[in-house]
Design an enzyme around this catalytic site. Structure first.
Site, PDB file in Angstrom:
ATOM      1  N   LYS A 186       0.811  -1.202  -0.161  1.00  0.00           N
ATOM      2  CA  LYS A 186       0.011  -0.033   0.224  1.00  0.00           C
ATOM      3  C   LYS A 186       0.936   1.355   0.018  1.00  0.00           C
ATOM      4  O   LYS A 186       2.211   1.118   0.293  1.00  0.00           O
ATOM      5  CB  LYS A 186      -0.967  -0.064   1.238  1.00  0.00           C
ATOM      6  CG  LYS A 186      -0.029  -0.001   2.528  1.00  0.00           C
ATOM      7  CD  LYS A 186       0.194   1.273   3.336  1.00  0.00           C
ATOM      8  CE  LYS A 186       0.696   1.227   4.620  1.00  0.00           C
ATOM      9  NZ  LYS A 186       1.674   2.235   4.811  1.00  0.00           N
ATOM     10  N   ASP A 227      -2.659  -1.286  10.163  1.00  0.00           N
ATOM     11  CA  ASP A 227      -2.970  -1.123   8.750  1.00  0.00           C
ATOM     12  C   ASP A 227      -3.502  -2.375   8.226  1.00  0.00           C
ATOM     13  O   ASP A 227      -4.039  -2.486   7.345  1.00  0.00           O
ATOM     14  CB  ASP A 227      -1.645  -0.924   8.023  1.00  0.00           C
ATOM     15  CG  ASP A 227      -1.003   0.585   8.148  1.00  0.00           C
ATOM     16  OD1 ASP A 227      -2.039   1.226   8.521  1.00  0.00           O
ATOM     17  OD2 ASP A 227       0.107   0.660   7.711  1.00  0.00           O
TER      18      ASP A 227
HETATM   19  C1  LIG Z   1       1.512   5.072  10.132  1.00  0.00           C
HETATM   20  C2  LIG Z   1       1.039   3.882   9.255  1.00  0.00           C
HETATM   21  O1  LIG Z   1       2.087   3.180   8.632  1.00  0.00           O
HETATM   22  C3  LIG Z   1       0.170   4.581   8.309  1.00  0.00           C
HETATM   23  O2  LIG Z   1      -0.481   3.517   7.328  1.00  0.00           O
HETATM   24  C4  LIG Z   1       0.385   2.868  10.181  1.00  0.00           C
HETATM   25  O3  LIG Z   1      -0.667   3.463  10.606  1.00  0.00           O
HETATM   26  C5  LIG Z   1       1.547   2.211  11.081  1.00  0.00           C
HETATM   27  O4  LIG Z   1       0.780   0.746  11.018  1.00  0.00           O
HETATM   28  P1  LIG Z   1       1.606  -0.241  11.844  1.00  0.00           P
HETATM   29  O5  LIG Z   1       3.057  -0.291  11.256  1.00  0.00           O
HETATM   30  O6  LIG Z   1       0.815  -1.477  11.318  1.00  0.00           O
HETATM   31  O7  LIG Z   1       1.800   0.103  13.150  1.00  0.00           O
HETATM   32  P2  LIG Z   1       1.489  -0.582  14.381  1.00  0.00           P
HETATM   33  O8  LIG Z   1       2.331  -1.797  14.537  1.00  0.00           O
HETATM   34  O9  LIG Z   1       0.043  -0.758  14.718  1.00  0.00           O
HETATM   35  O10 LIG Z   1       2.177   0.447  15.378  1.00  0.00           O
HETATM   36  C6  LIG Z   1       3.587   0.358  15.381  1.00  0.00           C
HETATM   37  C7  LIG Z   1       3.771   1.681  16.530  1.00  0.00           C
HETATM   38  O11 LIG Z   1       3.357   3.098  15.830  1.00  0.00           O
HETATM   39  C8  LIG Z   1       3.073   3.741  16.770  1.00  0.00           C
HETATM   40  N1  LIG Z   1       1.388   4.168  16.096  1.00  0.00           N
HETATM   41  C9  LIG Z   1       1.036   3.510  15.095  1.00  0.00           C
HETATM   42  C10 LIG Z   1      -0.208   3.848  14.636  1.00  0.00           C
HETATM   43  C11 LIG Z   1      -0.930   5.056  15.083  1.00  0.00           C
HETATM   44  N2  LIG Z   1      -1.807   5.383  14.687  1.00  0.00           N
HETATM   45  N3  LIG Z   1      -0.300   5.608  16.077  1.00  0.00           N
HETATM   46  C12 LIG Z   1       0.931   5.374  16.705  1.00  0.00           C
HETATM   47  O12 LIG Z   1       1.443   5.854  17.671  1.00  0.00           O
HETATM   48  C13 LIG Z   1       2.879   3.207  18.045  1.00  0.00           C
HETATM   49  O13 LIG Z   1       4.035   3.474  18.653  1.00  0.00           O
HETATM   50  C14 LIG Z   1       3.054   1.628  17.627  1.00  0.00           C
HETATM   51  O14 LIG Z   1       3.662   0.712  18.806  1.00  0.00           O
HETATM   52  N1  LIG Z   2       5.056 -11.163   7.369  1.00  0.00           N
HETATM   53  C1  LIG Z   2       6.027 -10.231   7.771  1.00  0.00           C
HETATM   54  N2  LIG Z   2       6.489  -9.534   6.881  1.00  0.00           N
HETATM   55  C2  LIG Z   2       7.272  -8.170   7.058  1.00  0.00           C
HETATM   56  N3  LIG Z   2       7.465  -7.958   8.454  1.00  0.00           N
HETATM   57  C3  LIG Z   2       7.075  -8.740   9.427  1.00  0.00           C
HETATM   58  C4  LIG Z   2       6.282  -9.834   9.173  1.00  0.00           C
HETATM   59  N4  LIG Z   2       6.041 -10.509  10.162  1.00  0.00           N
HETATM   60  C5  LIG Z   2       6.653  -9.658  11.205  1.00  0.00           C
HETATM   61  N5  LIG Z   2       7.295  -8.706  10.714  1.00  0.00           N
HETATM   62  C6  LIG Z   2       7.948  -7.474  11.444  1.00  0.00           C
HETATM   63  O1  LIG Z   2       7.327  -6.476  11.244  1.00  0.00           O
HETATM   64  C7  LIG Z   2       8.224  -5.280  10.944  1.00  0.00           C
HETATM   65  C8  LIG Z   2       7.480  -4.087  10.130  1.00  0.00           C
HETATM   66  O2  LIG Z   2       7.235  -4.820   8.915  1.00  0.00           O
HETATM   67  P1  LIG Z   2       6.239  -4.145   7.695  1.00  0.00           P
HETATM   68  O3  LIG Z   2       7.012  -4.609   6.531  1.00  0.00           O
HETATM   69  O4  LIG Z   2       4.768  -4.127   8.104  1.00  0.00           O
HETATM   70  O5  LIG Z   2       6.941  -2.475   7.636  1.00  0.00           O
HETATM   71  P2  LIG Z   2       6.229  -1.313   7.056  1.00  0.00           P
HETATM   72  O6  LIG Z   2       6.103  -1.397   5.569  1.00  0.00           O
HETATM   73  O7  LIG Z   2       6.755  -0.309   7.497  1.00  0.00           O
HETATM   74  O8  LIG Z   2       4.717  -1.341   7.549  1.00  0.00           O
HETATM   75  P3  LIG Z   2       3.911  -0.120   7.902  1.00  0.00           P
HETATM   76  O9  LIG Z   2       3.726   0.830   6.653  1.00  0.00           O
HETATM   77  O10 LIG Z   2       2.455  -0.879   8.158  1.00  0.00           O
HETATM   78  O11 LIG Z   2       4.494   0.751   8.954  1.00  0.00           O
HETATM   79  C9  LIG Z   2       9.537  -5.740  10.567  1.00  0.00           C
HETATM   80  O12 LIG Z   2      10.627  -5.156  10.521  1.00  0.00           O
HETATM   81  C10 LIG Z   2       9.387  -7.308  11.214  1.00  0.00           C
HETATM   82  O13 LIG Z   2      10.107  -7.144  12.037  1.00  0.00           O
END
Ligand SMILES: C[C@](O)(CO)[C@H](O)COP(=O)(O)OP(=O)(O)OC[C@H]1O[C@@H](n2ccc(N)nc2=O)[C@H](O)[C@@H]1O
Ligand SMILES: Nc1ncnc2c1ncn2[C@@H]1O[C@H](COP(=O)(O)OP(=O)(O)OP(=O)(O)O)[C@@H](O)[C@H]1O
Length: 283
Positions: free
Chosen positions: A13, A138
């Site tokens: 996304k 997400d």
């Molecule tokens: C910022 C985005 O990438 C937009 O797409 C997402 O909302 C992040 O989604 P994500 O990686 O799935 O995040 P999560 O694994 O739920 O959260 C990771 C960390 O980001 C912070 N977090 C995330 C989402 C949010 N709305 N507020 C936050 O403060 C929190 O500290 C949380 O512990």
């Molecule tokens: N199946 C998986 N694929 C990718 N990362 C994973 C998975 N399972 C656990 N993780 C952990 O989640 C962390 C975040 O991965 P992800 O690829 O979702 O990051 P991101 O693209 O930054 O996501 P977002 O945009 O939701 O913040 C990774 O660094 C890894 O430690």
């Protein structure tokens, strides 16, 4: 028709804009963001087992088996549905981790939808999205599979229909921790809410960009280089940087110039995720 084995896409996304409105008492941030999918992603294969075990056969750098969002999603669904079947899983991983393109969340959503199908659970999307939210902010948008304006912590979704350009996505070789960016004292947390739909054109700012660009020179460099050709934006909390182009040929041309020194890929934006297009074909 009952199936034994299923291979499904797990798309990326983009956040076409991201505004941070405030911080809740639990530390999570209230935001407004516009999600669109890319026709680009991982592929996950599921095969039914004779016992109840859940086994991911593909090793991931730095992610232990039981911490993988694929395994977590499968276990939660198995527990909450009372299903007695197990599953073997393989993934062809091409999405960068920590890139802000939602790879982990997308993998979790593909697992929920794939297993709902193979285990014949009959869960509706609302129930799968609610379970998904417990795995990550997400996950619900990937479960729904439609481009959407998101509010709350990202879970209140309204379908949107933005243009579907071709994108060049640059992948700086750094992993950005979402938690680290959201806890930065310099992050802007007081953007006024947008109250009209669809999101008016011109709202393309990502409030995380100044903080990420300050901390990561690699991201700053990618933004500067892509910015010479088109509006260069950050997705989520980075590290990926993207720009839209009216045709594949134009995106490819800029890609050829920039990917001499940077990693990147070209993909079409899509308002219906390729996971949902494939599932519709199966029904
Ligand atoms: C910022 C985005 O990438 C937009 O797409 C997402 O909302 C992040 O989604 P994500 O990686 O799935 O995040 P999560 O694994 O739920 O959260 C990771 C960390 O980001 C912070 N977090 C995330 C989402 C949010 N709305 N507020 C936050 O403060 C929190 O500290 C949380 O512990
Ligand atoms: N199946 C998986 N694929 C990718 N990362 C994973 C998975 N399972 C656990 N993780 C952990 O989640 C962390 C975040 O991965 P992800 O690829 O979702 O990051 P991101 O693209 O930054 O996501 P977002 O945009 O939701 O913040 C990774 O660094 C890894 O430690």
């Amino acid at each position: 028709m009952s199936l034994e084995k299923l291979t499904l896409p797990s798309p990326a996304k983009l956040n076409l804009m991201l505004h941070i409105l405030g911080r809740r008492e639990d530390g999570y941030h209230e935001l407004q963001t516009l999600f669109q999918f890319l026709d680009y992603g991982d592929e996950i294969t599921f095969a039914l087992r004779d016992d109840a075990e859940i086994r991911l056969h593909t090793e991931f750098d730095g992610v232990p088996h039981d911490s993988n969002l694929i395994v977590k999603a499968a276990k939660k669904l198995q527990e909450q549905s009372g299903c007695t079947q197990g599953i073997d899983i393989w993934i062809d991983k091409i999405l960068p981790m920590g890139g802000g393109i939602g790879g982990g969340s997308s993998n979790a959503a593909t697992t929920l939808l794939g297993l709902n199908h193979l285990w014949q659970l009959g869960w509706d999307e609302d129930r799968l999205a609610a379970l998904g939210l417990t795995l990550g902010a997400d996950v619900p948008v990937f479960v729904r599979g439609h481009a959407a304006f998101a509010e709350g912590v990202g879970e209140k979704l309204t379908p949107e229909y933005p243009e579907e350009p071709w994108y060049l996505v640059l992948v700086p070789q750094v992993s950005v921790s979402t938690a680290e960016i959201f806890s930065d004292p310099l992050l802007t947390r007081d953007t006024p809410p947008i109250k009209v739909r669809p999101v008016p054109k011109g709202n393309s700012r990502n409030d995380c960009l100044p903080v990420v660009a300050r901390r990561y020179p690699e991201v700053r460099n990618a933004l500067n280089l892509l910015g010479k050709f088109t509006e260069a934006k950050l997705t989520g909390t980075g590290s990926c940087v993207f720009g839209g182009f009216p045709s594949k040929a134009e995106a490819d041309k800029v890609s050829a110039l920039l990917t001499e020194t940077l990693t990147g890929f070209v993909a079409k934006g899509s308002n219906v995720s390729m996971l949902h297009r494939k599932l519709q074909g199966l029904l």
